[in-house]
Design an enzyme around this catalytic site. Structure first.
Site, mmCIF file in Angstrom:
data_model
loop_
_atom_site.group_PDB
_atom_site.id
_atom_site.type_symbol
_atom_site.label_atom_id
_atom_site.label_comp_id
_atom_site.label_asym_id
_atom_site.label_seq_id
_atom_site.Cartn_x
_atom_site.Cartn_y
_atom_site.Cartn_z
ATOM 1 C CE LYS A 170 -8.704 3.162 175.860
ATOM 2 N NZ LYS A 170 -9.798 2.304 175.372
ATOM 3 C CB VAL B 82 -10.368 -9.510 173.703
ATOM 4 C CG1 VAL B 82 -11.079 -9.738 172.366
ATOM 5 C CG2 VAL B 82 -10.996 -8.324 174.427
#
Length: 451
Positions: free
Chosen positions: A127, A235
């Site tokens: 990440k 999203v």
């Protein structure tokens, strides 16, 4: 430095690093399990990471750099790379202190290991982090471009041990800036030969998980159902669109951004609630499904006790505040929890496919959203939920065990731990004691004192 630095704000931490002459640093796990820091002055960071009972899981390395041109703190956290290079998006996010910065990297990188393994991708987990609030002009388009170009140079310095992509706070246009300074990136614009925004396929994958959970409970499909969605952004909005197309009765959505109230005019069965940051009341709304699509860690003891839905299935990463205790709380309440790392894979799948060339309507990509491939989201979710029911165990426990086993499989071409060898080389060659590259920018130099 002492343990007090863990509570420092990131601007204050950056100033302490400058006083010590530190521009780059790392915390890494060495053979035998010892966690070390690149500088004696940062030993407390290694001690803190090693003692973290929830988020640390033998992470191979956490690399960080103070951008010499913009002053922004960059991070790349690498969890496990037996399946291949660490991969995961970079988020541009505000962190209250050093501890939060470390925790987010550790937790999200671990989540990417699990997600990539369950998706069958030959990538490990990683990440990227960029700390907001460290440059007073970070929202200026030229400065923002320079920040992302700087992040690309940072990624290049890690020699491909980590491949970055788009995540929270980052756009496809930002990824174009990253791409200008590193080849180790995906989710770049289509004009650059990339696949663009992964948000829509991510939403479709979450819907597959919802449908699997409803089928597991013998409750039909999404027609006529009520879904509560926390977060209506990248999203959340395409998720609302997909739910409308499938005939839901109503969607209750919440977000902290007042401008998103206008979505109600676009989607007739959507009720939008604008809430203050940190408000989790949407989780208690009466619904068939609750979909966390905003920040992680939303499901804790208090929220679980007041859940208004019997199914939880959303796109947010790391939804459980405590992965073990909160999974057990959901199970004890009879809530069907579909683990995030099982269903929100489609963004990273798109990135993985893009790394081998972008194919429109790629059948390999579409297979993840189908019903026949045993590794697709729907059948794999059914398998996890069925096993959880048969064994009377939390679904998160079943999915986690499956993902960990897969994450230990070596890459079929490179074998295990090519990326670990890259990390070993960076450490041996003194990566943390080199000056970060600050040239080759396409934007003018930024005066950090200018506001």
């Amino acid at each position: 430095m002492s343990s007090a630095l863990l509570g420092l704000s990131l601007p204050a931490f950056a100033e302490r690093l400058r006083e010590e002459g530190i521009r780059r640093f790392y915390v890494a796990t060495r053979p035998g399990g010892e966690v070390i820091a690149s500088h004696p002055a940062l030993a407390t960071l290694a001690d803190h990471v090693a003692a973290d009972p929830i988020d640390y899981d033998g992470h191979e390395g956490f690399f960080a750099e103070l951008c010499p041109r913009t002053g922004v703190l960059f991070g790349a956290c690498i969890h496990r790379t037996r399946r291949g290079q660490a991969a995961g998006g970079v988020r541009f996010w505000g962190y209250p202190d050093v501890t939060a910065f470390l925790r987010d990297g550790l937790r999200l990188a671990l989540g990417m290991t699990l997600k990539n393994a369950l998706a069958g991708l030959w990538w490990g987990g990683g990440k990227g982090l960029m700390a907001r609030g460290m440059n007073p002009r970070e929202d200026n388009p030229e400065v923002r471009t320079q920040i992302y170009e700087g992040y690309g140079r940072f990624i290049s310095s890690l020699r491909g041990s980590y491949v970055t992509a788009e995540d929270v706070g980052t756009s496809v246009q930002d990824m174009a800036a990253v791409f200008r300074t590193t080849r180790f990136t995906t989710c770049i614009p289509e004009s650059f030969g990339g696949s663009g925004n992964p948000s829509v396929p991510t939403a479709h994958g979450v819907v597959c998980g919802m449908e699997a959970a409803l089928a597991h409970l013998e409750r039909g499909d999404l027609r006529g159902k009520v879904v509560a969605v926390q977060g209506l952004g990248h999203v959340g909005e395409p998720l609302v669109a997909r739910l409308h197309a499938l005939g839901v009765a109503r969607v209750i959505g919440s977000d902290v951004d007042p401008s998103l109230a206008s979505l109600a005019a676009r989607y007739p069965r959507l009720e939008v609630r604008i809430v203050p940051r940190g408000d989790t009341s949407i989780a208690s709304a009466p619904a068939d499904v609750f979909a966390p699509c905003a920040v992680g860690g939303v499901l804790d003891a208090q929220v679980i006790a007041t859940l208004g839905a019997t199914i939880v299935c959303g796109a947010a990463n790391n939804q459980l505040r405590d992965p073990i205790a909160d999974a057990q709380r959901l199970h004890a309440r009879g809530v069907t929890y579909v683990p995030d790392f099982l269903v929100n894979r489609m963004g990273i799948v798109q990135c993985a496919d893009e790394a081998s060339g972008f194919v429109p309507d790629d059948p390999r990509f579409e297979a993840h959203l189908g019903r026949t491939d045993e590794g697709a989201i729907y059948p794999l979710t059914r398998r996890v939920l069925d096993e959880a029911k048969a064994r009377d165990r939390p679904a998160a426990e079943i999915a986690h065990r499956m993902a960990v086993a897969r994450s230990m499989q070596p890459h079929p071409i490179w074998g295990g731990h090519r990326a670990q060898r890259i990390i070993d080389g960076l450490i041996a060659e003194g990566w943390a004691h080199r000056e970060p590259e600050s040239s080759s920018s396409t934007s003018p130099t930024i005066d950090l004192d200018q506001n």
